[in-house]
Design a protein around this motif. Structure first.
Motif, PDB file in Angstrom:
ATOM      1  N   VAL A 243       0.837  -1.203   0.000  1.00  0.00           N
ATOM      2  CA  VAL A 243       0.000   0.000   0.000  1.00  0.00           C
ATOM      3  C   VAL A 243       0.869   1.249   0.000  1.00  0.00           C
ATOM      4  CG1 VAL A 243      -1.724   1.319   1.285  1.00  0.00           C
ATOM      5  CG2 VAL A 243      -1.931  -1.172   1.116  1.00  0.00           C
ATOM      6  N   ARG A 244       1.913   1.248   0.842  1.00  0.00           N
ATOM      7  CA  ARG A 244       2.793   2.418   0.907  1.00  0.00           C
ATOM      8  C   ARG A 244       3.525   2.637  -0.417  1.00  0.00           C
ATOM      9  NH1 ARG A 244       5.069   4.887   5.192  1.00  0.00           N
ATOM     10  NH2 ARG A 244       3.009   4.502   6.078  1.00  0.00           N
ATOM     11  N   ILE A 246       2.394   2.005  -3.403  1.00  0.00           N
ATOM     12  CA  ILE A 246       1.439   2.651  -4.301  1.00  0.00           C
ATOM     13  C   ILE A 246       1.284   4.125  -3.945  1.00  0.00           C
ATOM     14  CG2 ILE A 246      -0.999   2.745  -4.990  1.00  0.00           C
ATOM     15  CD1 ILE A 246      -1.078  -0.296  -4.664  1.00  0.00           C
ATOM     16  N   GLU A 247       1.111   4.400  -2.663  1.00  0.00           N
ATOM     17  CA  GLU A 247       0.893   5.782  -2.226  1.00  0.00           C
ATOM     18  C   GLU A 247       2.104   6.675  -2.496  1.00  0.00           C
ATOM     19  OE1 GLU A 247      -2.253   5.008   1.454  1.00  0.00           O
ATOM     20  OE2 GLU A 247      -0.103   5.174   1.883  1.00  0.00           O
ATOM     21  N   ASP A 248       3.302   6.105  -2.439  1.00  0.00           N
ATOM     22  CA  ASP A 248       4.518   6.885  -2.625  1.00  0.00           C
ATOM     23  C   ASP A 248       5.045   6.859  -4.063  1.00  0.00           C
ATOM     24  OD1 ASP A 248       4.411   7.457   0.046  1.00  0.00           O
ATOM     25  OD2 ASP A 248       5.982   6.025   0.636  1.00  0.00           O
ATOM     26  N   SER A 249       4.291   6.262  -4.974  1.00  0.00           N
ATOM     27  CA  SER A 249       4.745   6.221  -6.371  1.00  0.00           C
ATOM     28  C   SER A 249       4.756   7.630  -6.956  1.00  0.00           C
ATOM     29  CB  SER A 249       3.812   5.318  -7.193  1.00  0.00           C
ATOM     30  OG  SER A 249       2.641   6.005  -7.553  1.00  0.00           O
ATOM     31  N   GLN A 253      -1.872  10.977  -8.902  1.00  0.00           N
ATOM     32  CA  GLN A 253      -3.068  10.409  -8.269  1.00  0.00           C
ATOM     33  C   GLN A 253      -3.358   9.022  -8.851  1.00  0.00           C
ATOM     34  OE1 GLN A 253      -6.738  12.486  -9.355  1.00  0.00           O
ATOM     35  NE2 GLN A 253      -5.587  13.623 -10.885  1.00  0.00           N
TER      36      GLN A 253
END
Length: 253
Positions: A243-244, A246-249, A253
């Motif tokens: 999850v992290r 993906i969020e930090d890619s 958005q």
């Protein structure tokens, strides 16, 4: 080598219960591919399971015996024996020679030879098996089955939906390491196999081997079960979080 065989029956696999592969009428024991056994002789049998004795199988045994310690060697032979018995019990048609070589090479990536490798240890063993078989003129479609069996042996469930030569390597690994299928194995068969290939202090020692073989390449444990090993035994290891990531890619958005 035997002709390419149909895919194994689907068998959901978990770490908490035995395989539930639908049973088919039990066929005669699969022939030993290229065994070369002469009249009045035959392959070695352990727990009722024949060990392939072709020149190719013997050469693979010698190579792996030289590269591994007793822990990995005996584990790899048990993986074949447990996997082959699983295949026979569930009526699968498979090439024992390919399953045997897949089992022998499956943990080769944990050995000293690959201490500088930065790819997944499963790929080290799979690539080594590919090179071994290709150099001896084995057709690519057969080589691919061995490569897939090794490369996927730590990936739950998926191998059981593939060709028997792929599925049975995983079945053997899961029984020997995780105990999946333990209660379905006749005690006399289990005792015969572990007498021939002992497993003293196996749980602790195999975890140590995993740790030693993976500590220098922690990034390769992302997305597979071996992350649990480093989480338990490697000081300072931080488990990657999907999850992290993906969020930090870099996407907005």
């Amino acid at each position: 080598m035997a002709p390419k065989t149909p895919k194994a029956p689907k068998a959901p696999t978990t770490t908490s219960q035995s395989h539930e592969t639908p049973k088919a009428p039990k066929p005669p024991e699969p022939p030993q591919a290229g065994s070369g056994a002469g009249p009045g002789s035959g392959p070695e049998r352990i727990g009722g399971i024949a060990i392939p004795d072709s020149g190719l199988a013997k050469e693979a045994t010698e190579l792996v015996r030289d590269l591994t310690d007793d822990l990995i060697y005996h584990h790899s032979r048990r993986v074949y024996l447990f996997g082959a018995r699983h295949g026979q019990e569930h009526g699968l048609v498979f090439d024992p020679e390919l399953v045997y070589i897949g089992a022998l090479f499956h943990d080769l990536g944990l050995t000293e030879k690959f201490r500088s490798s930065q790819q997944r240890f499963e790929l080290d063993g799979a690539d080594e098996a590919r090179a071994f078989l290709t150099a001896r003129g084995i057709p690519e479609d057969r080589v691919r089955l061995v490569w897939e069996g090794i490369a996927l042996h730590t990936t739950p469930e998926i191998p059981h939906h593939m060709a028997p030569e792929v599925a049975l390597v995983t079945a053997g690994v899961e029984l020997d390491v995780l105990g999946i299928g333990y209660d379905t194995l006749p005690p006399e068969t289990r005792d015969a196999i572990t007498a021939a290939h002992p497993r003293p202090d196996f749980k602790r020692r195999i975890l140590h081997a995993f740790h030693t073989g993976l500590a220098h390449r922690p990034q390769t444990t992302f997305g597979n079960v071996k992350a649990d090993v480093l989480d338990r035994f490697e000081e300072g290891y931080t488990r990657p979080n999907f999850v992290r990531i993906i969020e930090d890619s870099p996407w907005d958005q």
